[in-house]
Design a protein around this motif. Structure first.
Motif, short mmCIF file in Angstrom:
data_model
loop_
_atom_site.label_atom_id
_atom_site.label_comp_id
_atom_site.label_asym_id
_atom_site.label_seq_id
_atom_site.Cartn_x
_atom_site.Cartn_y
_atom_site.Cartn_z
N ALA A 94 -10.85 8.83 -62.46
CA ALA A 94 -10.94 9.53 -61.18
C ALA A 94 -9.55 9.75 -60.57
O ALA A 94 -9.27 10.82 -60.01
N VAL A 95 -8.68 8.76 -60.70
CA VAL A 95 -7.30 8.91 -60.21
C VAL A 95 -6.57 10.00 -60.98
O VAL A 95 -5.85 10.82 -60.40
N ALA A 96 -6.79 10.04 -62.29
CA ALA A 96 -6.10 11.02 -63.14
C ALA A 96 -6.46 12.45 -62.76
O ALA A 96 -5.58 13.32 -62.63
N ILE A 97 -7.74 12.72 -62.57
CA ILE A 97 -8.13 14.09 -62.24
C ILE A 97 -7.65 14.47 -60.84
O ILE A 97 -7.34 15.64 -60.56
N HIS A 235 1.12 9.63 -64.50
CA HIS A 235 -0.01 8.71 -64.65
C HIS A 235 0.39 7.47 -65.45
O HIS A 235 0.02 6.35 -65.09
N VAL A 236 1.16 7.67 -66.52
CA VAL A 236 1.58 6.52 -67.34
C VAL A 236 2.59 5.66 -66.60
O VAL A 236 2.47 4.42 -66.56
N LEU A 237 3.61 6.30 -66.00
CA LEU A 237 4.70 5.54 -65.38
C LEU A 237 4.32 4.93 -64.03
O LEU A 237 4.84 3.87 -63.67
N THR A 309 -7.45 13.63 -70.46
CA THR A 309 -8.33 14.79 -70.51
C THR A 309 -8.81 15.16 -69.12
O THR A 309 -8.89 16.34 -68.76
N ALA A 310 -9.12 14.16 -68.29
CA ALA A 310 -9.57 14.42 -66.92
C ALA A 310 -8.44 15.05 -66.10
O ALA A 310 -8.68 15.98 -65.30
N LEU A 311 -7.23 14.57 -66.27
CA LEU A 311 -6.08 15.15 -65.57
C LEU A 311 -5.93 16.63 -65.93
O LEU A 311 -5.71 17.49 -65.08
N TYR A 312 -6.08 16.90 -67.21
CA TYR A 312 -6.01 18.28 -67.71
C TYR A 312 -7.10 19.15 -67.10
O TYR A 312 -6.89 20.32 -66.80
N GLN A 313 -8.30 18.56 -66.88
CA GLN A 313 -9.39 19.32 -66.25
C GLN A 313 -8.98 19.82 -64.88
O GLN A 313 -9.29 20.95 -64.49
N GLY A 314 -8.32 18.94 -64.11
CA GLY A 314 -7.90 19.31 -62.76
C GLY A 314 -6.93 20.48 -62.76
O GLY A 314 -7.10 21.45 -62.01
N ILE A 336 -15.57 18.50 -58.99
CA ILE A 336 -14.74 18.47 -60.20
C ILE A 336 -14.38 17.04 -60.55
O ILE A 336 -14.46 16.62 -61.72
N ILE A 337 -14.01 16.24 -59.55
CA ILE A 337 -13.64 14.84 -59.79
C ILE A 337 -14.83 14.07 -60.37
O ILE A 337 -14.71 13.37 -61.38
N ALA A 338 -15.99 14.21 -59.73
CA ALA A 338 -17.18 13.48 -60.18
C ALA A 338 -17.64 13.94 -61.56
O ALA A 338 -17.95 13.11 -62.44
#
Length: 427
Positions: A94-97, A235-237, A309-314, A336-338
Protein backbone atom coordinates in the motif's frame (compact mmCIF):
# COMPACT_ATOMS: atom_id res chain seq x y z
CA UNK A 1 40.17 -1.45 -14.65
CA UNK A 2 37.94 -4.52 -14.38
CA UNK A 3 40.72 -6.66 -15.82
CA UNK A 4 43.16 -5.39 -13.22
CA UNK A 5 40.65 -6.05 -10.46
CA UNK A 6 40.07 -9.57 -11.71
CA UNK A 7 43.82 -10.25 -11.85
CA UNK A 8 44.31 -8.91 -8.33
CA UNK A 9 41.53 -11.13 -6.98
CA UNK A 10 42.79 -14.20 -8.74
CA UNK A 11 40.84 -14.01 -11.99
CA UNK A 12 37.27 -14.28 -13.19
CA UNK A 13 36.54 -17.47 -11.25
CA UNK A 14 37.25 -15.73 -7.93
CA UNK A 15 35.02 -12.72 -8.55
CA UNK A 16 31.87 -12.48 -6.42
CA UNK A 17 28.72 -13.51 -8.27
CA UNK A 18 27.20 -10.03 -8.27
CA UNK A 19 30.37 -8.61 -9.85
CA UNK A 20 30.20 -11.21 -12.60
CA UNK A 21 26.54 -10.38 -13.18
CA UNK A 22 27.28 -6.65 -13.26
CA UNK A 23 30.02 -7.19 -15.84
CA UNK A 24 27.65 -9.36 -17.87
CA UNK A 25 24.93 -6.67 -17.74
CA UNK A 26 27.20 -3.83 -18.81
CA UNK A 27 28.79 -5.90 -21.56
CA UNK A 28 25.34 -6.97 -22.74
CA UNK A 29 24.10 -3.38 -22.99
CA UNK A 30 27.17 -2.36 -24.99
CA UNK A 31 26.93 -5.33 -27.34
CA UNK A 32 23.18 -4.84 -27.75
CA UNK A 33 23.61 -1.17 -28.60
CA UNK A 34 26.20 -2.07 -31.24
CA UNK A 35 24.31 -5.02 -32.74
CA UNK A 36 20.85 -3.44 -32.66
CA UNK A 37 18.07 -5.80 -33.84
CA UNK A 38 20.70 -8.43 -34.64
CA UNK A 39 21.10 -8.94 -30.89
CA UNK A 40 17.98 -11.10 -31.15
CA UNK A 41 20.31 -13.96 -32.06
CA UNK A 42 21.68 -13.89 -28.50
CA UNK A 43 18.27 -14.22 -26.86
CA UNK A 44 18.23 -18.07 -26.89
CA UNK A 45 21.23 -18.08 -24.53
CA UNK A 46 19.30 -15.94 -22.08
CA UNK A 47 16.19 -18.06 -22.58
CA UNK A 48 18.14 -21.20 -21.63
CA UNK A 49 19.21 -19.53 -18.40
CA UNK A 50 15.67 -18.37 -17.57
CA UNK A 51 14.33 -21.86 -18.30
CA UNK A 52 16.92 -23.33 -15.95
CA UNK A 53 15.81 -20.92 -13.22
CA UNK A 54 12.14 -21.74 -13.84
CA UNK A 55 13.03 -25.42 -13.55
CA UNK A 56 14.06 -24.79 -9.94
CA UNK A 57 11.01 -22.82 -8.81
CA UNK A 58 8.38 -25.46 -8.02
CA UNK A 59 10.59 -28.11 -6.36
CA UNK A 60 12.51 -25.45 -4.44
CA UNK A 61 9.37 -23.69 -3.16
CA UNK A 62 7.73 -26.98 -2.20
CA UNK A 63 10.74 -28.57 -0.50
CA UNK A 64 11.80 -25.30 1.20
CA UNK A 65 8.37 -24.73 2.69
CA UNK A 66 8.03 -28.30 3.95
CA UNK A 67 11.50 -28.03 5.51
CA UNK A 68 10.69 -24.59 6.92
CA UNK A 69 7.47 -25.80 8.56
CA UNK A 70 8.95 -29.03 9.93
CA UNK A 71 11.89 -27.07 11.33
CA UNK A 72 9.37 -25.13 13.43
CA UNK A 73 8.03 -27.59 15.97
CA UNK A 74 6.00 -24.75 17.49
CA UNK A 75 2.88 -24.41 15.33
CA UNK A 76 1.88 -21.27 17.21
CA UNK A 77 5.20 -19.70 16.21
CA UNK A 78 4.61 -20.60 12.56
CA UNK A 79 1.15 -19.03 12.63
CA UNK A 80 2.56 -15.92 14.28
CA UNK A 81 5.27 -15.60 11.63
CA UNK A 82 2.75 -16.06 8.83
CA UNK A 83 0.42 -13.36 10.14
CA UNK A 84 3.26 -10.90 10.69
CA UNK A 85 4.71 -11.60 7.23
CA UNK A 86 1.41 -11.11 5.40
CA UNK A 87 0.64 -7.91 7.36
CA UNK A 88 4.02 -6.37 6.53
CA UNK A 89 3.81 -7.42 2.88
CA UNK A 90 0.37 -5.84 2.40
CA UNK A 91 1.31 -2.70 4.33
CA UNK A 92 4.45 -2.04 2.28
CA UNK A 93 2.49 -2.73 -0.92
CA UNK A 94 0.00 0.00 0.00
CA UNK A 95 2.88 2.38 0.78
CA UNK A 96 4.55 1.53 -2.54
CA UNK A 97 1.54 2.34 -4.69
CA UNK A 98 1.06 5.58 -2.75
CA UNK A 99 4.63 6.54 -3.65
CA UNK A 100 3.89 5.67 -7.29
CA UNK A 101 0.76 7.84 -7.33
CA UNK A 102 2.69 10.70 -5.72
CA UNK A 103 5.48 10.56 -8.30
CA UNK A 104 2.95 10.26 -11.12
CA UNK A 105 1.25 13.41 -9.87
CA UNK A 106 4.48 15.37 -9.43
CA UNK A 107 6.26 14.33 -12.65
CA UNK A 108 3.06 14.11 -14.77
CA UNK A 109 4.60 11.79 -17.40
CA UNK A 110 1.46 11.72 -19.58
CA UNK A 111 0.80 15.46 -19.81
CA UNK A 112 0.77 16.87 -23.31
CA UNK A 113 0.22 13.62 -25.21
CA UNK A 114 -3.45 14.48 -25.87
CA UNK A 115 -4.42 10.96 -26.87
CA UNK A 116 -7.99 9.97 -27.69
CA UNK A 117 -9.47 6.65 -26.60
CA UNK A 118 -11.01 4.43 -29.26
CA UNK A 119 -14.56 3.67 -28.18
CA UNK A 120 -14.50 0.46 -30.20
CA UNK A 121 -11.17 -0.76 -28.86
CA UNK A 122 -11.18 -4.29 -27.53
CA UNK A 123 -9.34 -4.99 -24.31
CA UNK A 124 -6.28 -7.13 -24.95
CA UNK A 125 -5.39 -7.74 -21.35
CA UNK A 126 -5.79 -11.05 -19.59
CA UNK A 127 -8.35 -11.24 -16.81
CA UNK A 128 -6.80 -10.57 -13.43
CA UNK A 129 -7.74 -12.86 -10.56
CA UNK A 130 -10.21 -11.30 -8.11
CA UNK A 131 -9.94 -11.70 -4.36
CA UNK A 132 -12.80 -14.19 -4.02
CA UNK A 133 -11.48 -16.54 -6.71
CA UNK A 134 -8.00 -16.27 -5.22
CA UNK A 135 -9.30 -17.39 -1.81
CA UNK A 136 -11.38 -20.21 -3.31
CA UNK A 137 -8.44 -21.47 -5.35
CA UNK A 138 -6.07 -21.58 -2.38
CA UNK A 139 -6.91 -25.23 -1.77
CA UNK A 140 -5.72 -27.43 -4.64
CA UNK A 141 -8.22 -30.04 -5.83
CA UNK A 142 -5.26 -32.04 -7.08
CA UNK A 143 -1.87 -31.19 -5.52
CA UNK A 144 -0.02 -33.05 -8.27
CA UNK A 145 -1.77 -30.90 -10.87
CA UNK A 146 -0.87 -27.80 -8.84
CA UNK A 147 2.78 -28.83 -8.78
CA UNK A 148 2.79 -29.61 -12.51
CA UNK A 149 1.01 -26.37 -13.35
CA UNK A 150 3.23 -24.20 -11.16
CA UNK A 151 0.28 -22.83 -9.16
CA UNK A 152 2.39 -21.30 -6.41
CA UNK A 153 -0.37 -20.31 -3.97
CA UNK A 154 -1.81 -23.83 -4.07
CA UNK A 155 1.66 -25.33 -3.71
CA UNK A 156 2.28 -23.16 -0.64
CA UNK A 157 -0.97 -24.25 1.01
CA UNK A 158 -0.28 -27.94 0.30
CA UNK A 159 3.33 -27.67 1.51
CA UNK A 160 2.21 -25.94 4.73
CA UNK A 161 -0.42 -28.62 5.36
CA UNK A 162 2.01 -31.45 4.66
CA UNK A 163 4.68 -29.93 6.89
CA UNK A 164 2.24 -29.48 9.78
CA UNK A 165 0.99 -33.06 9.34
CA UNK A 166 4.54 -34.44 9.38
CA UNK A 167 5.21 -32.64 12.65
CA UNK A 168 1.98 -33.95 14.15
CA UNK A 169 2.73 -37.63 13.49
CA UNK A 170 6.01 -37.47 15.39
CA UNK A 171 8.53 -40.29 14.81
CA UNK A 172 6.58 -41.69 11.85
CA UNK A 173 7.18 -38.42 10.00
CA UNK A 174 10.94 -38.34 10.55
CA UNK A 175 11.89 -40.38 7.43
CA UNK A 176 9.85 -38.05 5.20
CA UNK A 177 11.30 -34.98 6.92
CA UNK A 178 14.83 -36.29 6.28
CA UNK A 179 13.88 -36.90 2.64
CA UNK A 180 12.62 -33.34 2.18
CA UNK A 181 15.71 -31.95 3.91
CA UNK A 182 17.87 -33.93 1.51
CA UNK A 183 15.83 -32.77 -1.51
CA UNK A 184 16.02 -29.15 -0.33
CA UNK A 185 19.81 -29.34 -0.01
CA UNK A 186 19.99 -30.91 -3.46
CA UNK A 187 17.93 -28.02 -4.86
CA UNK A 188 20.27 -25.51 -3.21
CA UNK A 189 23.24 -27.27 -4.84
CA UNK A 190 21.48 -27.34 -8.21
CA UNK A 191 20.76 -23.64 -7.79
CA UNK A 192 24.45 -23.02 -7.16
CA UNK A 193 25.31 -24.85 -10.39
CA UNK A 194 22.70 -22.96 -12.43
CA UNK A 195 23.89 -19.63 -11.03
CA UNK A 196 27.37 -20.23 -12.38
CA UNK A 197 25.77 -19.67 -15.78
CA UNK A 198 24.05 -16.43 -14.65
CA UNK A 199 26.60 -13.88 -15.99
CA UNK A 200 26.39 -15.38 -19.47
CA UNK A 201 22.62 -15.70 -19.51
CA UNK A 202 22.22 -12.16 -18.22
CA UNK A 203 24.70 -10.86 -20.80
CA UNK A 204 22.51 -12.34 -23.54
CA UNK A 205 19.27 -11.00 -22.02
CA UNK A 206 20.61 -7.48 -21.65
CA UNK A 207 22.05 -7.49 -25.17
CA UNK A 208 18.61 -8.49 -26.48
CA UNK A 209 16.82 -5.78 -24.44
CA UNK A 210 19.26 -3.06 -25.53
CA UNK A 211 19.13 -4.18 -29.15
CA UNK A 212 15.34 -4.42 -29.25
CA UNK A 213 14.37 -1.17 -27.53
CA UNK A 214 17.25 1.28 -28.01
CA UNK A 215 17.12 4.93 -26.95
CA UNK A 216 14.79 5.98 -29.80
CA UNK A 217 11.98 3.90 -28.34
CA UNK A 218 12.78 4.77 -24.73
CA UNK A 219 12.96 8.55 -25.07
CA UNK A 220 9.22 9.26 -25.61
CA UNK A 221 8.43 7.37 -22.40
CA UNK A 222 11.53 8.41 -20.51
CA UNK A 223 9.52 10.22 -17.82
CA UNK A 224 7.53 7.07 -17.08
CA UNK A 225 10.70 5.02 -16.79
CA UNK A 226 12.31 7.74 -14.66
CA UNK A 227 9.32 7.97 -12.31
CA UNK A 228 9.21 4.21 -11.76
CA UNK A 229 12.95 3.94 -11.17
CA UNK A 230 13.00 6.94 -8.80
CA UNK A 231 10.07 5.46 -6.89
CA UNK A 232 11.78 2.08 -6.63
CA UNK A 233 14.97 3.66 -5.29
CA UNK A 234 12.99 5.69 -2.74
CA UNK A 235 11.08 2.61 -1.60
CA UNK A 236 14.22 0.53 -1.04
CA UNK A 237 16.34 3.28 0.56
CA UNK A 238 13.62 4.93 2.65
CA UNK A 239 10.92 2.34 3.41
CA UNK A 240 12.95 -0.89 3.53
CA UNK A 241 16.15 0.55 4.96
CA UNK A 242 14.09 2.61 7.41
CA UNK A 243 12.26 -0.51 8.60
CA UNK A 244 15.57 -2.33 9.08
CA UNK A 245 17.01 0.61 11.05
CA UNK A 246 14.04 1.61 13.21
CA UNK A 247 12.15 -1.66 13.70
CA UNK A 248 14.97 -4.19 13.90
CA UNK A 249 17.66 -1.75 15.06
CA UNK A 250 20.11 -3.14 12.52
CA UNK A 251 22.43 -1.46 10.03
CA UNK A 252 20.61 -0.74 6.74
CA UNK A 253 24.00 -0.65 5.00
CA UNK A 254 24.59 -4.31 5.86
CA UNK A 255 21.11 -5.13 4.58
CA UNK A 256 21.80 -3.38 1.27
CA UNK A 257 25.15 -5.15 0.94
CA UNK A 258 23.63 -8.52 1.68
CA UNK A 259 20.90 -8.37 -0.98
CA UNK A 260 23.04 -7.30 -3.97
CA UNK A 261 23.18 -10.77 -5.58
CA UNK A 262 19.40 -11.19 -5.38
CA UNK A 263 18.79 -7.66 -6.69
CA UNK A 264 21.02 -8.22 -9.69
CA UNK A 265 19.31 -11.51 -10.46
CA UNK A 266 15.86 -9.94 -10.09
CA UNK A 267 16.80 -6.97 -12.27
CA UNK A 268 17.98 -9.25 -15.03
CA UNK A 269 15.42 -12.06 -14.89
CA UNK A 270 12.33 -9.93 -14.02
CA UNK A 271 10.99 -12.85 -11.97
CA UNK A 272 10.50 -12.76 -8.20
CA UNK A 273 9.86 -16.50 -8.18
CA UNK A 274 12.83 -17.14 -10.45
CA UNK A 275 15.07 -15.17 -8.07
CA UNK A 276 13.89 -17.20 -5.07
CA UNK A 277 16.89 -19.59 -5.04
CA UNK A 278 19.29 -16.62 -4.90
CA UNK A 279 17.12 -14.83 -2.31
CA UNK A 280 17.24 -17.83 0.01
CA UNK A 281 21.04 -17.99 -0.26
CA UNK A 282 21.35 -14.25 0.43
CA UNK A 283 19.04 -14.47 3.45
CA UNK A 284 20.89 -17.41 4.98
CA UNK A 285 24.51 -16.65 4.06
CA UNK A 286 24.62 -12.83 3.97
CA UNK A 287 21.88 -11.69 6.32
CA UNK A 288 22.03 -14.46 8.92
CA UNK A 289 18.36 -15.44 8.64
CA UNK A 290 17.73 -18.96 9.95
CA UNK A 291 17.02 -21.77 7.51
CA UNK A 292 13.48 -22.28 8.80
CA UNK A 293 12.56 -18.59 8.62
CA UNK A 294 14.05 -18.08 5.14
CA UNK A 295 12.36 -21.22 3.82
CA UNK A 296 9.00 -20.06 5.15
CA UNK A 297 8.96 -16.27 4.62
CA UNK A 298 10.66 -15.95 1.21
CA UNK A 299 8.47 -18.34 -0.84
CA UNK A 300 5.46 -16.61 0.71
CA UNK A 301 6.86 -13.21 -0.26
CA UNK A 302 7.68 -14.30 -3.80
CA UNK A 303 3.98 -15.03 -4.23
CA UNK A 304 2.15 -12.22 -2.43
CA UNK A 305 4.68 -9.37 -2.13
CA UNK A 306 4.48 -7.12 -5.21
CA UNK A 307 5.65 -3.75 -3.86
CA UNK A 308 7.58 -2.79 -6.99
CA UNK A 309 4.70 -3.89 -9.19
CA UNK A 310 2.22 -1.88 -7.09
CA UNK A 311 4.41 1.22 -7.32
CA UNK A 312 4.48 0.78 -11.08
CA UNK A 313 0.67 0.56 -11.10
CA UNK A 314 0.45 4.02 -9.54
CA UNK A 315 2.77 5.65 -12.07
CA UNK A 316 1.26 3.78 -15.04
CA UNK A 317 -2.35 4.52 -14.08
CA UNK A 318 -1.67 8.23 -13.76
CA UNK A 319 0.31 8.22 -17.01
CA UNK A 320 -2.68 6.72 -18.86
CA UNK A 321 -5.11 9.13 -17.20
CA UNK A 322 -2.93 12.13 -18.10
CA UNK A 323 -2.27 10.89 -21.63
CA UNK A 324 -6.02 10.64 -22.33
CA UNK A 325 -6.92 13.81 -20.40
CA UNK A 326 -8.95 12.04 -17.70
CA UNK A 327 -9.16 13.55 -14.20
CA UNK A 328 -9.11 11.10 -11.31
CA UNK A 329 -10.98 11.77 -8.07
CA UNK A 330 -9.78 11.09 -4.54
CA UNK A 331 -12.01 8.02 -4.58
CA UNK A 332 -10.27 6.80 -7.73
CA UNK A 333 -6.89 7.16 -6.02
CA UNK A 334 -8.09 5.14 -3.01
CA UNK A 335 -9.58 2.54 -5.36
CA UNK A 336 -6.26 2.18 -7.17
CA UNK A 337 -4.44 1.69 -3.85
CA UNK A 338 -6.91 -0.95 -2.62
CA UNK A 339 -7.17 -2.76 -5.95
CA UNK A 340 -3.43 -3.02 -6.55
CA UNK A 341 -2.78 -4.11 -2.96
CA UNK A 342 -5.35 -6.93 -3.06
CA UNK A 343 -4.49 -7.97 -6.62
CA UNK A 344 -0.86 -8.46 -5.60
CA UNK A 345 -1.92 -11.50 -3.53
CA UNK A 346 -3.12 -13.41 -6.58
CA UNK A 347 -0.57 -12.32 -9.17
CA UNK A 348 2.33 -14.68 -9.85
CA UNK A 349 5.91 -13.43 -9.46
CA UNK A 350 6.82 -14.10 -13.09
CA UNK A 351 7.83 -11.79 -15.97
CA UNK A 352 4.92 -9.73 -17.32
CA UNK A 353 2.59 -10.32 -14.35
CA UNK A 354 2.51 -6.55 -13.80
CA UNK A 355 0.50 -6.09 -16.99
CA UNK A 356 -2.22 -8.38 -15.60
CA UNK A 357 -2.44 -6.23 -12.48
CA UNK A 358 -2.42 -3.04 -14.55
CA UNK A 359 -5.35 -4.26 -16.64
CA UNK A 360 -7.33 -4.75 -13.43
CA UNK A 361 -6.45 -1.27 -12.14
CA UNK A 362 -7.32 0.46 -15.43
CA UNK A 363 -10.65 -1.37 -15.67
CA UNK A 364 -11.57 -0.66 -12.04
CA UNK A 365 -11.24 3.13 -12.38
CA UNK A 366 -12.54 3.29 -15.95
CA UNK A 367 -9.34 4.21 -17.76
CA UNK A 368 -8.86 3.34 -21.48
CA UNK A 369 -7.42 -0.12 -21.99
CA UNK A 370 -5.41 1.25 -24.94
CA UNK A 371 -3.06 2.63 -22.31
CA UNK A 372 -2.01 -0.93 -21.56
CA UNK A 373 -0.54 -1.28 -25.05
CA UNK A 374 1.48 1.91 -24.59
CA UNK A 375 2.98 0.70 -21.31
CA UNK A 376 3.54 -2.81 -22.70
CA UNK A 377 6.12 -1.40 -25.10
CA UNK A 378 8.45 -0.54 -22.21
CA UNK A 379 7.19 -3.15 -19.76
CA UNK A 380 10.44 -5.12 -19.79
CA UNK A 381 12.42 -2.01 -18.78
CA UNK A 382 9.97 -1.25 -15.96
CA UNK A 383 9.75 -4.91 -14.95
CA UNK A 384 13.47 -5.02 -14.16
CA UNK A 385 13.17 -2.23 -11.57
CA UNK A 386 9.93 -3.35 -9.97
CA UNK A 387 11.09 -6.97 -9.62
CA UNK A 388 14.25 -5.77 -7.86
CA UNK A 389 12.02 -3.96 -5.35
CA UNK A 390 9.80 -7.02 -4.87
CA UNK A 391 12.80 -9.18 -4.03
CA UNK A 392 14.36 -6.52 -1.78
CA UNK A 393 11.08 -6.41 0.14
CA UNK A 394 11.02 -10.19 0.54
CA UNK A 395 14.48 -10.10 2.08
CA UNK A 396 13.64 -7.11 4.29
CA UNK A 397 10.64 -8.95 5.74
CA UNK A 398 12.72 -12.09 6.30
CA UNK A 399 15.14 -10.02 8.41
CA UNK A 400 12.34 -8.35 10.40
CA UNK A 401 10.64 -11.67 11.11
CA UNK A 402 13.91 -13.44 11.98
CA UNK A 403 14.87 -10.61 14.34
CA UNK A 404 11.48 -10.61 16.06
CA UNK A 405 11.56 -14.40 16.50
CA UNK A 406 15.21 -14.52 17.65
CA UNK A 407 16.09 -16.45 14.48
CA UNK A 408 18.73 -13.99 13.20
CA UNK A 409 22.48 -14.65 13.46
CA UNK A 410 23.71 -11.09 13.92
CA UNK A 411 27.35 -12.13 13.63
CA UNK A 412 26.65 -13.07 9.99
CA UNK A 413 24.46 -10.02 9.42
CA UNK A 414 27.10 -7.64 10.79
CA UNK A 415 30.03 -9.22 8.95
CA UNK A 416 32.09 -6.64 7.06
CA UNK A 417 31.42 -8.15 3.63
CA UNK A 418 28.68 -10.49 2.37
CA UNK A 419 29.64 -14.12 1.92
CA UNK A 420 31.12 -14.64 -1.52
CA UNK A 421 30.19 -17.46 -3.87
CA UNK A 422 33.45 -19.30 -3.15
CA UNK A 423 33.11 -18.94 0.63
CA UNK A 424 29.58 -20.34 0.56
CA UNK A 425 30.77 -23.34 -1.45
CA UNK A 426 33.54 -24.03 1.05
CA UNK A 427 31.08 -23.71 3.91
Amino acid sequence: MSTTTAQQSGGWSNLALWKKILIGMVAGIIVGAIMGPNAEMLKPIGTLFINAIKMLIVPLVFCSLVVGVTAMQDSAKMGRMGIKSIFIYLLTTAVAITIGLGLGTILAPGDGLNMVADANAVAVAKDAPNLVSTIINLIPKNPIEALAGGKILQIIVFALGLGIALNMIGEKGEPAIKLFNSLAEAMFKLTELVMKFAPYGIFALMAWVAGKYGMDVLLPLFKVIGAVYIGCIIHVLVVYSGAIAFISRLSPVQYLKGIVNAQMMAFSSTSSSGTLPVSIRCARENLGVSKGTASFVLPLGATINMDGTALYQGVAALFVAQAFGIDLSTGDYLTIIATATLASVGTAGVPGAGLIMLSLVLTTVGLPMEGLAIIAGIDRILDMARTSVNVSGDLMVSVLIAKSEDELDESIYNSVEPVTEQESVKA
